[in-house]
Design an enzyme around this catalytic site. Structure first.
Site, mmCIF file in Angstrom:
data_model
loop_
_atom_site.group_PDB
_atom_site.id
_atom_site.type_symbol
_atom_site.label_atom_id
_atom_site.label_comp_id
_atom_site.label_asym_id
_atom_site.label_seq_id
_atom_site.Cartn_x
_atom_site.Cartn_y
_atom_site.Cartn_z
ATOM 1 N N TYR B 286 -11.420 -44.000 -25.947
ATOM 2 C CA TYR B 286 -10.751 -45.211 -25.469
ATOM 3 C C TYR B 286 -9.402 -45.416 -26.135
ATOM 4 C CZ TYR B 286 -14.154 -46.677 -22.130
ATOM 5 O OH TYR B 286 -14.922 -46.737 -21.011
ATOM 6 N N HIS B 439 -18.496 -50.496 -25.822
ATOM 7 C CA HIS B 439 -18.590 -49.053 -25.642
ATOM 8 C C HIS B 439 -19.201 -48.339 -26.850
ATOM 9 C CE1 HIS B 439 -16.713 -49.129 -21.790
ATOM 10 N NE2 HIS B 439 -15.639 -49.720 -22.242
ATOM 11 N N HIS B 490 -28.882 -39.591 -30.891
ATOM 12 C CA HIS B 490 -27.873 -39.197 -31.883
ATOM 13 C C HIS B 490 -28.513 -38.500 -33.083
ATOM 14 C CE1 HIS B 490 -26.095 -42.451 -29.513
ATOM 15 N NE2 HIS B 490 -24.956 -41.824 -29.720
#
Lengths: 759, 759
Positions: B286, B439, B490
């Site tokens: 981003y 996000h 993750h």
């Protein structure tokens, strides 16, 4: 042919043996003496060496290779001579050591000739003496896996590799050696070594098989170096000798098949191993492996026995075989992985580095080969390499033009074929060849599709990590049989969940697919073939066309798989697409709990991730791979199902890749599976902009299907309609055909018709 | 601040409106007139254009870009002016058309200035008039998805994009236009357009968010072009305006958060969006997107309002931010895909092409940036691009030196960080930053590992195919929430199968990880951080060291994950390795029937393909990827399990990649997960020769673990032992430490100790 030989008594001390035997292989003739007079004369020749010396510094590719080899060999010299007692399998220390040794001997020989630096000759001599020292002490290699155990390695095949390479190095120092050392090596190492891989292991030496090619070349090459006509004769013509009756299979399950075999030896290998087009029935992966002994021995024979005209044999077959190999590669130069093949093997391999330069030098200096030599980035350190490097340096290279072609299989060229269609960046391969013996897969009428990004529709290849010890010593894995060879692992029709020929090599080897029609080079290119033996009472014919359609950005593949079979037959037609599913016009039911799809014939390795009963007239699915989009569109019949599969069940050692597949399932009798494969659009990750990500195909219909014809019509989103008609029985170019369609008659002349259709 | 504006009456005929309004934005001042006097002055300047003209033909990179842009824009000109009534979402026709239009306007403007060819000016003028024609007729875009609907596009964000690019093209023809056309465009198109994306949508314009950065830049840039101080003021300082109370979330679920917000506008964006190190809390993907409006507006302000010293603001923060971006890339120049990121986005993007040249020009002509410009292969068509292209042409480029560094997060730099360690070809990234707002991913203390081949241990990235219409219009997929954001997706610890912060953004946004120790550039490099908020009553500290071990071919990664938690806590520690399983020292039980591993927190998307109760002291597994081998070695505690996972369950639209994972499962209280990641060896497909395919690690033991210390010892196959000791509580470099081990005391000074240990 009557064989004479004298045995070297194992157990005698080396010195005693040396003095006791002055004759090896019977009487010496003048010719033999003549042959052995000049060295090097096998791959390098005195004039060739002069030529190389004169051109050093003028051909960068040669210079680079030369410098790299000097580095490599000098490092080996610094590392000293290590000739351990054989013990390990492939990947293990002694195996890898002896393998490195023979490569180094060969390279050091070339360096000695080119540089004149004696350190290389001394290294080879001392290494060979060390081998001569241990040879008499060696029994068979302790590993018992092979049908023909070697002494240095676990199988005679590797022993033969050793001799093929070592002969070349030996030839380079032959004249430099003093006579007593030469005699010692000839008698104590090389003659007995050659006997071991020939008369002591006829089950290895006397077959028609790539193993024997290595054996023949090994014995022939050392025979040429030593001027030993008997060895040369064995090599060229095989042995007249009985093989022990209990050896019937090789390590890979291949038949030794000496019953009734009339021929053996190198010439017979050339006769039987290749089709007249240079195709090798095991496929390009093994052809690549087998080519080296064919070519290196042929080169030696061309040098030392020009009267044989070996390179003209069977209309220059050996050079043709190199072209056949080049033609069996994708845009990255990787061989089509049909049959047992590890993906990624390519024109970059050492075998092809040798082969392409050789084809250039001995095959008429074709400038298109030079573009491949450029890609390879190295050349062999011999005359052919210097010629190729000079050609490149002089800017003669032209881009190799890959053309559509059909490569026949079988010694006479009448046992099936593979069809290769090239159109812009597209490569389509269809296989209707012989089975390919022990390394064959049950994949009649299967296909592979590539574009410039690589695989679009993949062949799984072999279940094997070659030489990677983690994976069962780097050999073939159990899953190679249970998955990779099975029909369902390929892009071809499975009937009643059984593999072709019930998964048995013997009946599969007896027949081949039947080429029906091949048309290359036109705006429509076609490959069509029949297979009537794979399943009892079932006749299959696949016709694939690659058509230029002016509204589409890339050529379109039309796939028509026609079957004649009893009603109620169950069909599965898999498609192993590469990439990520994007969307479909059908709604799949996904399964959260997965079970294997069957118990045998490869189905035990598949999970069904999702399925759907097909509705509407067509099935359409788009996927994405390497920045491009692809869509399959298939005509649907009532009751059809589509299954999304994933490889990986019953795989206790994680030997299989988790690749996706799509199975079109249908129950019926006479039927046609009609599909279109469209490559379209692009996506760039830096701009995140998709272009043309949706299919251009609106519809696909089978307008007519019968034993004699199939006619399909497809419509583009932009409204245009195209029709493709094909005559399945009459391949006469001048026949006229008429079929009924819902919109009236279609008439055409010849085997096919492809045209825009305006309502 | 008091806002004054005049409304353009929608419904008035254009001609009437034009004559009625002579004032836009209140009184004109002398300063404003001065600003509007000179054009181009936004990104291009008169002297810059002269400089470019003078250097054409001298800087190949610029010439290539120039030629490519001429081709592209000429093709667009030939295609004619198309300004359709807005209708579609991203990927649809009207969206893509308007997007292409604004890019072309910007490029055509540059071409007009450089070439003087009026066809470019005419094209821009006519295009803008066409927009002026439809603008008054437009209501909100028909799609209702956005919290701030645009007029030309479905969201104001894209409308702002349009204005940022179009302003630049407009600036280039401003002086060429006759006054009446200029006035018409100013009053009928640009001022109302600017008002729409600002005062009419304050919920879009007045946030601290990348959306607002675009809005601020858009309004500010057109303000600079028109000399409209009011717009410039709004852009720099935000609006003093109330936002409707019912708009609280944006499309991505981010809070509008105007409550109590004191600041808005461009300067506030710079203050709040970046840490002092130039890190952007949403992550590099981003940041890349947000950088363009920051930089292009800054460039315009530097040209037109040099007195602001915008590029020196916060110690040159904007230039620092470009370096921060460059430092967050792998060997292929691709951004680390932390948080919501599409993999593959890279330094090749148009935003970075602009940014890197700008950093070069305005940031002191750093020659290391030129190597990146070379890789990009294109430059912006302005002064900065010419400067960079000239630098490259003059051979000034130096290789960019990627160094180990810690990038702090938070406006004040005190809210966590990401640690990046570089060692030879290895890149290790550990994340202990802020959550990253809407996000962000729940991945505290997660890590990524790269080498020269790419990903070794991957972060999944976002579940999204940006702009690819097949996949839910190219937006975020449902699985982005249910899988990609969840902790189990993750490489970090999952406690009791729950995600960090129960998967809730709000509490996650309130805290950050705590940097504990960072050491870059030495033979041992270390990153260590704590996380105490992600789970109640649980304290986690991960310490990763990258150590040069002389016996190993590559640096070795040591991973120590220490947890303080109540007894009976269940831990899952995933490792998303890339590639194919080779072998393990443990025997896994594979499952032929697969079921999802759970119902929530991402476990519903995982299948367990195999599992094993760990036996012996260590778990060791080797995998293979892109011609290299990798081994993980983990210390085992009694009761530990290892699970081989596969992503893909509960994925009805095949939105997830079928990637493998490995989960280390343990039940306990205070504990340490200790692992080594080793990169070793190689395999070449052409030679089929594996090198160093087995791990060099023989053993790994935790010799001591407590709240204060962890001490591990590993042994190589060659017999050497190494010890790594770490102080978890005391980060004073001069403290002395002693721990007990089974072999006696170990003493050291400072935070860590790494040494060979001789028994």
């Amino acid at each position: 042919m009557k064989i004479k030989f004298c045995y070297i008594g194992i157990g005698f001390s080396v010195a005693v043996v040396l003095s006791l035997f002055s004759c090896v292989g019977g009487e010496k003739t003048t010719e033999q003496q003549l042959l052995s007079d000049k060295h090097p004369s096998l791959v390098l020749t005195p004039s060739g060496v002069s030529e190389i010396k004169a051109n050093l510094g003028k051909a960068p590719l040669f210079d680079q290779t030369f410098a790299a080899v000097v580095n490599e060999v000098d490092a080996a010299l610094a590392n000293g001579i290590k000739v351990p007692i054989p013990k390990d399998l492939a990947g293990g220390y002694t195996h890898e050591r002896h393998k490195t040794n023979f490569f180094t001997i060969q390279k050091a020989g070339a360096l000695f000739q080119i540089t004149g630096d004696e350190k290389y000759a001394i290294y080879i001599r001392d290494m060979l003496l060390a081998y001569a020292e241990i040879w008499p002490t060696l029994g068979k290699h302790p590993a018992e896996r092979s049908y023909a155990r070697g002494k240095i390695f676990w199988q005679c095949l590797n022993d033969a590799n050793w001799l093929v390479y070592t002969s070349q190095g030996y030839d380079c120092i032959y004249e430099w050696l003093d006579e007593s050392t030469r005699e010692k090596l000839n008698k104590e190492l090389f003659r007995p070594y050659a006997e071991y891989v020939s008369i002591e292991n006829p089950q290895f030496f006397n077959r028609i098989h790539n193993h024997s090619t290595w054996g023949n070349a090994a014995v022939g090459m050392i025979g040429l170096v030593m001027g030993d006509e008997e060895l040369i004769n064995w090599a060229l013509n095989g042995l007249d000798i009985k093989v022990p009756g209990d050896i019937v299979k090789d390590n890979d399950g291949g038949d030794i098949r000496l019953d009734g075999q009339k021929e053996a030896g190198f010439l017979a290998q050339i006769d039987h191993s290749f089709s007249p087009d240079g195709y090798y029935t095991e496929g390009p992966y093994y052809q690549r492996y087998a080519m080296y002994p064919f070519l290196i021995f042929a080169q030696a024979l061309a040098n030392k026995k020009p009267e044989l005209g070996i390179l003209d044999y069977r209309n220059g077959l050996l050079i043709k075989a190199i072209y056949a190999l080049i033609n069996q590669t994708n845009s990255a130069g990787e061989f089509f992985p049909i049959n047992d093949s590890q993906k990624g093997m390519s024109l970059a391999s050492r075998e092809l580095v040798h082969a392409v330069s050789m084809a250039y030098y001995f095959g008429g200096m074709d400038p298109e080969l030079l573009s491949i030599v450029e890609e390879q980035g190295r050349v062999p350190l011999n005359n052919t390499g210097m010629a190729a490097a000079k050609g490149v340096a002089e800017g003669k290279a032209k881009k190799f033009q890959y053309k559509s072609l059909e490569l026949s299989d079988g010694a006479a060229g009448d046992e099936g074929a593979i069809g290769i269609i090239r159109a812009e960046d597209l490569t389509l391969v269809m296989k209707y060849a012989k089975h390919g013996m022990g390394h064959g897969h049950f994949d009649r009428l299967g296909f592979l599709l590539y574009d410039e990004t690589g695989e679009v529709i993949q062949d799984y290849g072999a279940a094997r990590w070659v030489n990677i010890d983690h994976k069962d010593g780097g050999g073939y894995l159990k899953e190679n049989h249970s998955w990779a060879k099975e029909t369902v692992a390929h892009n071809t029709l499975v009937v009643d969940k059984d593999s072709h020929f019930d998964g048995k090599v013997k009946p599969a080897d007896k027949t081949a697919g039947t080429p029906y029609y091949f048309l290359g080079g036109d705006a429509v290119q076609i490959v069509s073939a029949k297979e009537t033996n794979a399943y009892r009472d079932i006749e299959m014919q696949r016709t694939m066309a690659v058509a230029q359609v002016k509204e589409l950005e890339n050529p379109l593949v039309i796939d028509l798989f026609a079957v004649q079979a009893p009603e109620g037959t169950r069909y599965d037609l898999p498609l192993y697409y590469m990439g990520e599913y994007m969307s479909s016009n059908q709604k799949f039911q996904t399964n959260n709990n997965l079970s294997p799809m069957g118990q045998h014939d490869g189905y035990e390795h598949l999970w069904a991730e999702a399925q759907t009963k097909l509705e509407s007239d067509i099935f359409s699915m788009t996927w994405f791979n390497k920045r491009k989009f692809y869509t399959v569109t298939s005509a649907v019949e009532s009751g059809d199902e589509m299954i999304m599969t994933r490889i990986g069940a019953n795989d206790p050692n994680f030997n299989l890749r988790r690749d996706p597949g799509l199975i079109h399932r249908r129950t019926g009798g006479h039927t046609v599976f009609a599909s279109l494969y469209e490559m379209h659009g692009s996506y760039d990750y830096a701009s995140e902009r998709p272009i043309n990500s949706f299919t251009s195909i609106e519809n696909l219909k089978i307008l007519h299907q019968s034993e004699a014809y199939v006619l399909v019509q497809f419509e583009l989103k932009t409204g245009e309609n195209y029709r493709f008609a094909f005559s399945l029985l009459d391949d006469n170019e001048s026949s006229k055909h008429v079929v009924e369609t819902p919109d009236g008659e279609l008439q055409w002349k010849g085997i096919y018709d492809f045209n825009e259709y305006n309502k």
